[in-house]
Enzyme design. Sequence first.
Site, PDB file in Angstrom:
ATOM      1  N   LYS A   1       0.823  -1.204   0.000  1.00  0.00           N
ATOM      2  CA  LYS A   1       0.000   0.000   0.000  1.00  0.00           C
ATOM      3  C   LYS A   1       0.863   1.264   0.000  1.00  0.00           C
ATOM      4  CE  LYS A   1      -3.785  -2.109  -0.418  1.00  0.00           C
ATOM      5  NZ  LYS A   1      -4.607  -2.857   0.496  1.00  0.00           N
TER       6      LYS A   1
HETATM    7  C1  LIG Z   1      -5.641  -3.882   0.727  1.00  0.00           C
HETATM    8  C2  LIG Z   1      -7.098  -3.716   0.721  1.00  0.00           C
HETATM    9  C3  LIG Z   1      -7.898  -4.127   1.791  1.00  0.00           C
HETATM   10  C4  LIG Z   1      -7.388  -4.966   2.931  1.00  0.00           C
HETATM   11  O1  LIG Z   1      -6.396  -4.459   3.678  1.00  0.00           O
HETATM   12  P1  LIG Z   1      -5.376  -5.465   4.447  1.00  0.00           P
HETATM   13  O2  LIG Z   1      -4.622  -4.522   5.317  1.00  0.00           O
HETATM   14  O3  LIG Z   1      -4.542  -6.110   3.399  1.00  0.00           O
HETATM   15  O4  LIG Z   1      -6.184  -6.427   5.216  1.00  0.00           O
HETATM   16  C5  LIG Z   1      -9.255  -3.862   1.751  1.00  0.00           C
HETATM   17  N1  LIG Z   1      -9.813  -3.248   0.714  1.00  0.00           N
HETATM   18  C6  LIG Z   1      -9.097  -2.865  -0.351  1.00  0.00           C
HETATM   19  C7  LIG Z   1      -9.797  -2.163  -1.462  1.00  0.00           C
HETATM   20  C8  LIG Z   1      -7.727  -3.089  -0.400  1.00  0.00           C
HETATM   21  O5  LIG Z   1      -7.027  -2.735  -1.476  1.00  0.00           O
END
Ligand SMILES: *Cc1c(COP(=O)(O)O)cnc(C)c1O
Length: 380
Positions: free
Chosen positions: A192
């Site tokens: 991210k």
């Molecule tokens: C990455 C992501 C998540 C989940 O987050 P994690 O920290 O990996 O559990 C949820 N929604 C979207 C749209 C994402 O891209």
Amino acid sequence: MNNPKIWLSSPHMGGNEQKFVNEAFDTNWVAPLGPNVNGLEHDLESCLGNQSQVGALSSGTAAIHLGLILLGVQAGDEVLCQSMTFSASANPILYQGAIPVFIDSETDTWNLCPIALEEAIVDRIATGKTPKAIIAVHLYGVPYQIDEIRTIADKYGIPILEDSAEALGSSYKGQKCGTFGDIGVLSFNGNKIITTSGGGAIVTRTKELKDRAVFFATQSRDDAPHYQHSEIGYNYRMSNICAGIGRGQMEVLDDHVALRRKMHAFYVDLFKDIATVTVFEAPNDDYFANYWLSSIVVEPDAVKGINREALRLAFEQANIECRPLWKPMHLQPIFEKYPYYGSTVAETLFENGLCLPSGSNLTNEERERIAGVVRRVFGL
Ligand SMILES: *Cc1c(COP(=O)(O)O)cnc(C)c1O
């Protein structure tokens, strides 16, 4: 194949992360609480503004799960969810034993289509059930149609769970993403815009609701000297070590957003003379996108035989990671039996769309390799 791999989106440390992690070791705060957890929550609250209250959690998925619980979603309830998204937006609906109802995208932001959303709400109400929540996503860091979706949510009295996992640093009309929903969700997974190695956060409008989220995230312990529980609990709190990484990352968030936007501008320029490729862009100046991932749509060219798959394979050959867009949830084996409203916008985007290397740490040399592949495939 001697070229080192170019990643889609890899961790990019700012420098002070280790200082905060070392502090945690030096003071023996090696636990799912401590000064870094409080510090990261404070940093996020300042960044988001709008009197946000932030609870640091073990993942964005955990934040979505607790968000649904806070909104009162129970077994048998229906939850409206953007179909074009990562599965983590939808899985927690099933954790609650609730029923997902998937909604198509519109072509401007690739997010929730207001028309399909309202059609779904009207139809579900007619069958006797008012949906309990709307899960709206800012895909690839481009805000959804905030005003239109809010108007519909308020008209029918349905709360919004804002999945801002991809949109930390994005904003709409100057207001930060993560602050538009009745509850907001952030993710700090490894790929991210900033990372805590793994982690997430829930954003609430009141201190009471944040405290409630943290209560659930720490096993729902009642106020008693022994371990006493009146409600189901979860082990969803962020560790003080991970939060230390997050504090260092928050120092470079704005820089990293600027660098991702620079990558996006690079692609806009690279594809400007290629008529069959459209770079995904925010629709107008009200929208400020962090461009977590730069994405394109490749119109299949029957004459030259160039389509999304041809381009993807050429990148793969050159050891450059790229990915088709998220496969819509209503087309996934685990979710295909649930209701779906809309047409084929998300499906068509999935067929022709591609996410390109977008990291804030890419070098000129790497950009040159990417451009080389594009020039070769399109014969420029
Ligand atoms: C990455 C992501 C998540 C989940 O987050 P994690 O920290 O990996 O559990 C949820 N929604 C979207 C749209 C994402 O891209």
